[in-house]
Enzyme design. Structure first.
Site, PDB file in Angstrom:
ATOM      1  N   HIS A 139       0.980  -1.198   0.146  1.00  0.00           N
ATOM      2  CA  HIS A 139      -0.127   0.038  -0.042  1.00  0.00           C
ATOM      3  C   HIS A 139       0.864   1.139  -0.162  1.00  0.00           C
ATOM      4  O   HIS A 139       2.077   1.404   0.393  1.00  0.00           O
ATOM      5  CB  HIS A 139      -0.803   0.085   1.355  1.00  0.00           C
ATOM      6  CG  HIS A 139      -0.407   0.314   2.586  1.00  0.00           C
ATOM      7  ND1 HIS A 139      -0.239   1.706   3.310  1.00  0.00           N
ATOM      8  CD2 HIS A 139       0.291  -0.546   3.396  1.00  0.00           C
ATOM      9  CE1 HIS A 139       0.481   1.581   4.238  1.00  0.00           C
ATOM     10  NE2 HIS A 139       0.610   0.357   4.430  1.00  0.00           N
ATOM     11  N   CYS A 140       0.116   2.450  -0.500  1.00  0.00           N
ATOM     12  CA  CYS A 140       0.934   3.704  -0.363  1.00  0.00           C
ATOM     13  C   CYS A 140       0.149   4.493   0.529  1.00  0.00           C
ATOM     14  O   CYS A 140      -0.689   4.039   1.440  1.00  0.00           O
ATOM     15  CB  CYS A 140       1.307   4.252  -1.729  1.00  0.00           C
ATOM     16  SG  CYS A 140      -0.365   4.408  -2.684  1.00  0.00           S
ATOM     17  N   ALA A 141       0.164   5.889   0.314  1.00  0.00           N
ATOM     18  CA  ALA A 141      -0.731   6.575   1.181  1.00  0.00           C
ATOM     19  C   ALA A 141      -1.981   6.495   1.177  1.00  0.00           C
ATOM     20  O   ALA A 141      -2.657   6.889   1.948  1.00  0.00           O
ATOM     21  CB  ALA A 141      -0.363   8.281   0.653  1.00  0.00           C
TER      22      ALA A 141
END
Length: 463
Positions: free
Chosen positions: A26-28
């Site tokens: 995942h990212c932000a």
């Protein structure tokens, strides 16, 4: 069952079950899933899951937009359900054949910079707060003038605002080693060598008060604030370390691998990579300034128009390099105000859709997406609402160009990077604050009005 666990289970089922998932990261804002067979994904089912604001394929990954905070909690539940997690860097290795060379290169650049951005955000906030505290009006409230401020207090603020940029090459080399498969601690030490106090300070050389050291015809200086020399030193250094490690006896690995890696790479970085890419950086900076300095606000107009289009392609991480260079060289960031306008405009367009829509599903999607954009994250608004409907995205682009035009005319420049719209106020806590607010209001208002009048009709709700 918790709501996030329910969302996680529904996502796994909708993308074809555990057997179809290779890894999850995942990212932000996005859950990034590598799948074995993209044909097994039920796109409609994914988009109808609670908390999902949109989903699409990009760079070989199936990316599900959940928003800040939510994505971390859903990711944790996915891992608890037995799905193998991986870092973004590991997923990038899996997806490295996806996209053209430029997309892959910029994606790698983004993977290196993303972990560094939080400290640069903090530095920008420190700069903004110092600018606020040092204003004559604020000091006057306490019966003080700038002459009354202790030199020790000034020193303390300089520690807060200067440290990240002084040691920026160390942060970049550390992150590059991590991304490209080397030992991060070796990268950290290599980066620190590039800013060693034994070398002539880069800023002192630029100001003319310090002379570089010449090895023959090659000028050698410290690389305080530089980006590209450290990035390529990290990239190549990680490859060199892996090459050496495969060839030295295991009993000597602890001694020889770091010794040879550092010896080879600091020599290569100081005498070749540094001088070459330092010059490349100057050309990039000059090109950026040429666009920003176009007369009559044209630079802001162009950047404001095209920024969110570039975000859609996924190669917008290149802007991190430009913003860091602006901050390092000038102590301010005119790019931030312009892209803030384009981000705020997409939020304004989504807000118009959310208020005008009669469908509960559309309202539930558009209104939180608009709020997310006002907090600086546009992916939910773009992919979940505006781009899906088409015209709202176009109206947001037009309004973003208008806001960028005004930001350029007003010479707005933030004290930091990576926070925009409402949080971005903290980068303008000086004489620019009212103009910054005006630019955001114009961007949001223009996008809202254009979308309300021309960009959205109830029959266009394809949900």
């Amino acid at each position: 069952m918790s709501e996030n666990k329910k969302v996680a289970k529904e996502i796994i089922h909708a993308v074809g079950g555990q057997d179809n998932i290779t890894s999850v990261a995942h990212c932000a804002t996005r859950l990034r899933i590598m799948v074995n067979d993209k044909e097994q994904i039920d796109q409609e089912k994914v988009e109808n899951i609670d908390k999902v604001k949109g989903a699409f394929f990009n760079s070989g990954q199936y990316q599900i937009i959940l928003g800040t905070g939510t994505v971390n909690r859903v990711y944790e539940e996915v891992e608890k359900l037995g799905i193998e997690g991986s870092t973004k860097a590991e997923q990038s290795q899996e997806a490295k054949k996806s996209g053209n060379f430029l997309q892959r290169a910029i994606r790698s650049l983004g993977d290196v910079f993303v972990p560094i951005i939080p400290v640069l955000v903090a530095t920008g906030l420190f700069m903004g707060l110092r600018g606020l505290v040092m204003q004559e009006t604020i000091l006057g409230l306490f019966g003080l003038t700038e002459a009354d401020i202790s030199s020790n207090f000034i020193l303390f603020t300089e520690i807060l605002t200067d440290t990240a940029f002084i040691f920026l090459p160390a942060l970049i080399a550390w992150s590059a080693f991590r991304v490209f498969g080397g030992s991060p601690i070796i990268g950290l030490v290599l980066g620190l060598m590039l800013v060693s106090p034994s070398l002539p300070n880069a800023w002192g050389v630029a100001e003319g008060g310090v002379e570089p050291i010449y090895f023959g015809f090659i000028p050698v200086v410290g690389y305080q604030g530089s980006v590209l020399p450290a990035f390529f030193a990290g990239l190549i250094g990680a490859k060199v370390e892996r090459f050496i490690r495969k060839r030295v006896p295991e009993a000597l690995d602890l001694i020889l691998t770091p010794f040879l890696t550092l010896l080879i790479m600091i020599s290569f970085a100081m005498f070749m990579l540094g001088p070459i890419f330092h010059e490349v950086e100057s050309y990039i900076l000059d090109g950026t300034l040429a666009v920003l300095d176009l007369p009559l606000g044209l630079g802001g107009l162009l950047i404001g128009l095209f920024h969110q289009l570039i975000v859609v392609t996924g190669v917008h991480h290149i802007f991190n390099l430009l913003e860091i260079q602006l901050l390092e060289n000038f102590g301010n960031n005119p790019f931030n105000a312009i892209i803030t306008a384009s981000i705020a405009a997409q939020g304004g367009a989504a807000l118009a859709v959310g208020i005008k829509a009669k469908s509960k599903k559309m309202k539930a999607l558009a209104l939180p997406s608009a709020l997310s954009a006002f907090l600086g994250i546009t992916e939910p608004a773009i992919f979940g609402v505006n781009l899906r409907l088409g015209k709202p995205f176009l109206m947001g682009i037009i309004a973003g160009g208008l806001g960028g035009f005004l930001a350029s005319l007003f010479d707005l420049a933030g004290t930091g990077m990576s926070i925009t719209v409402l949080p971005g106020v903290l980068l303008y806590l000086n004489s620019q604050l009212l103009l910054y607010i005006l630019v955001n209001i114009v961007s949001i208002g223009a996008a809202f009005a254009l979308t309300w009048l021309f960009g959205y009709k109830e029959k266009e709700e394809a949900l």
